[in-house]
Design a protein around this motif. Structure first.
Motif, PDB file in Angstrom:
ATOM      1  N   GLU A  50       0.831  -1.209   0.000  1.00  0.00           N
ATOM      2  CA  GLU A  50       0.000   0.000   0.000  1.00  0.00           C
ATOM      3  C   GLU A  50       0.864   1.256   0.000  1.00  0.00           C
ATOM      4  O   GLU A  50       0.478   2.276  -0.586  1.00  0.00           O
ATOM      5  CB  GLU A  50      -0.964   0.020   1.184  1.00  0.00           C
ATOM      6  N   HIS A 104      -1.664   0.969  10.341  1.00  0.00           N
ATOM      7  CA  HIS A 104      -1.432   0.092   9.191  1.00  0.00           C
ATOM      8  C   HIS A 104      -0.453  -1.030   9.552  1.00  0.00           C
ATOM      9  O   HIS A 104      -0.549  -2.145   9.035  1.00  0.00           O
ATOM     10  CB  HIS A 104      -0.877   0.944   8.047  1.00  0.00           C
ATOM     11  N   TYR A 130      -2.635   6.875  10.658  1.00  0.00           N
ATOM     12  CA  TYR A 130      -3.061   5.874   9.670  1.00  0.00           C
ATOM     13  C   TYR A 130      -1.968   4.848   9.436  1.00  0.00           C
ATOM     14  O   TYR A 130      -2.200   3.633   9.499  1.00  0.00           O
ATOM     15  CB  TYR A 130      -3.436   6.561   8.345  1.00  0.00           C
ATOM     16  N   TRP A 131      -0.750   5.322   9.160  1.00  0.00           N
ATOM     17  CA  TRP A 131       0.338   4.392   8.834  1.00  0.00           C
ATOM     18  C   TRP A 131       0.795   3.617  10.066  1.00  0.00           C
ATOM     19  O   TRP A 131       1.291   2.495   9.942  1.00  0.00           O
ATOM     20  CB  TRP A 131       1.505   5.147   8.212  1.00  0.00           C
ATOM     21  N   SER A 159      -7.546   0.867   0.684  1.00  0.00           N
ATOM     22  CA  SER A 159      -6.928   0.815   2.003  1.00  0.00           C
ATOM     23  C   SER A 159      -6.936  -0.592   2.584  1.00  0.00           C
ATOM     24  O   SER A 159      -7.938  -1.299   2.513  1.00  0.00           O
ATOM     25  CB  SER A 159      -7.679   1.758   2.949  1.00  0.00           C
ATOM     26  N   ASN A 160      -5.814  -0.976   3.181  1.00  0.00           N
ATOM     27  CA  ASN A 160      -5.736  -2.250   3.905  1.00  0.00           C
ATOM     28  C   ASN A 160      -6.533  -2.204   5.203  1.00  0.00           C
ATOM     29  O   ASN A 160      -6.920  -3.245   5.746  1.00  0.00           O
ATOM     30  CB  ASN A 160      -4.289  -2.580   4.255  1.00  0.00           C
ATOM     31  N   LEU A 161      -6.774  -1.000   5.723  1.00  0.00           N
ATOM     32  CA  LEU A 161      -7.483  -0.878   6.988  1.00  0.00           C
ATOM     33  C   LEU A 161      -8.994  -0.982   6.831  1.00  0.00           C
ATOM     34  O   LEU A 161      -9.684  -1.501   7.706  1.00  0.00           O
ATOM     35  CB  LEU A 161      -7.135   0.452   7.664  1.00  0.00           C
TER      36      LEU A 161
END
Length: 344
Positions: free
Chosen positions: A130, A285, A281-282, A264-266
């Motif tokens: 990502e 992540h 966010y990261w 998004s992976n989230l």
């Protein structure tokens, strides 16, 4: 094998290498998405043949490594192109170099595809993938992305040893009774309805692997050195968040909406530029499970994507894609469609 399969097609017979089915009837280019692999897809010599035969790949890889190398002790090309069994090749399997190497390979291969006029309609990465995607769609400049990638890799590489990850071919519901006996094991990735990745202490995961095998559930250890996307990453999260907070102070967030969305992976839905410029966010992540399956489902039903190309030194995500998908009910002529995958 190809000749035999085509002959079977011409004669109306089945063949293991032959897949048939109704095709899309819509006009215009088929919407497609690019998949960027995560850790575990690396291999010695990754990208070397492309580097020596395709100038576009070589130029883009050199640019990526120029941004990454100041943060590393050994030039990345030496690690990527090392012969199997050599000390440099062994370093490729350490998180410190695996993640920058995958990032560089993603960037270079994407630019190679672009020279052939191939621009995807969407990007979806798996974990480190990502970050590659957030750079490729213009949200993160190369120097910023390189700093984030290498800092992430360095910090994860400092985590205590003794943890790992296990890929299982089953769904979370089936795993639940097994996980109840191993509370220190967590779900780290939802890859498909029948593929779930687990993370936790190596000893406990080995015990669980034996139990799953006895229960008829196929599983295999991943080529990783730590239990990513689990509570075991928490010792480095505050340091990572602090570093990113300072880093983003010196970079103005993208004001325009990228033309190519990144899933998004989230959340399994498109990420915003604001999210990709958010240290929280990261940080999450790293800690939270990867919602890859949810992202593919979103692309299939919302973006009507049935064609995927995986950029990876070794295909790890292609097997998790559905062999067939259906168009969304909002399509005027919902039909059965075929999902095709290509791997570099």
């Amino acid at each position: 094998e190809l000749h035999t399969a085509l002959t079977a097609l011409a004669e109306g017979r089945d063949h293991p290498a032959l897949t048939t089915g109704p095709t899309r009837t819509t006009t215009g280019p088929t919407p497609w998405a690019l998949i960027l692999s995560g850790q575990g897809s690396q291999r010695p010599g990754m990208g070397h043949h492309l580097y020596t035969t395709h100038p576009a790949y070589a130029h883009a890889l050199d640019e990526a490594c120029e941004a990454l190398n100041p943060h590393l002790d050994t030039p990345l090309q030496h690690i990527m192109f090392a012969q199997p069994g050599t000390p440099h090749a062994n370093l490729l399997n350490t998180t410190l170099y695996t993640q920058p190497a995958l990032f560089a390979h993603h960037i270079a291969t994407y630019h190679l595809l672009q020279t052939h006029g191939a621009t995807p309609h969407a990007l979806i990465g798996h974990s480190i993938g990502e970050l590659s995607a957030a750079h490729l769609n213009g949200t993160l400049p190369l120097t910023l992305a390189a700093d984030i990638v290498t800092t992430r890799a360095k910090l994860l590489n400092t985590l205590p040893t003794g943890t790992t990850m296990l890929a299982t071919l089953t769904d979370p519901h089936t795993l639940t009774p097994h996980l109840q006996h191993h509370p220190d094991i967590e779900i780290a990735a939802y890859n498909s309805p029948t593929a779930t990745t687990l993370a936790g202490p190596t000893t406990t995961l080995n015990q669980l692997a034996t139990e799953l095998t006895t229960a008829g559930i196929h599983n295999r250890p991943l080529k990783v050195t730590h239990a990513f996307h689990s509570t075991h990453t928490e010792p480095i999260l505050n340091t990572f968040h602090t570093h990113l907070t300072e880093l983003f102070k010196h970079h103005t967030p993208t004001t325009h909406t990228p033309t190519i969305p990144v899933i998004s992976n989230l959340t399994g839905t498109p990420a915003t530029p604001q999210q990709h410029h958010d240290p929280t966010y990261w940080t999450q992540h790293i800690r939270q499970p990867v919602h890859f399956h949810q992202g593919i489902t979103h692309l299939t039903h919302t973006h009507h994507i049935t064609l995927y190309t995986e950029i990876a030194p070794h295909p790890t995500l292609t097997p998790h894609l559905p062999p067939h998908t259906h168009t969304t009910p909002h399509h005027p002529n919902p039909q059965h469609t075929h999902t095709t995958t290509l791997t570099t």
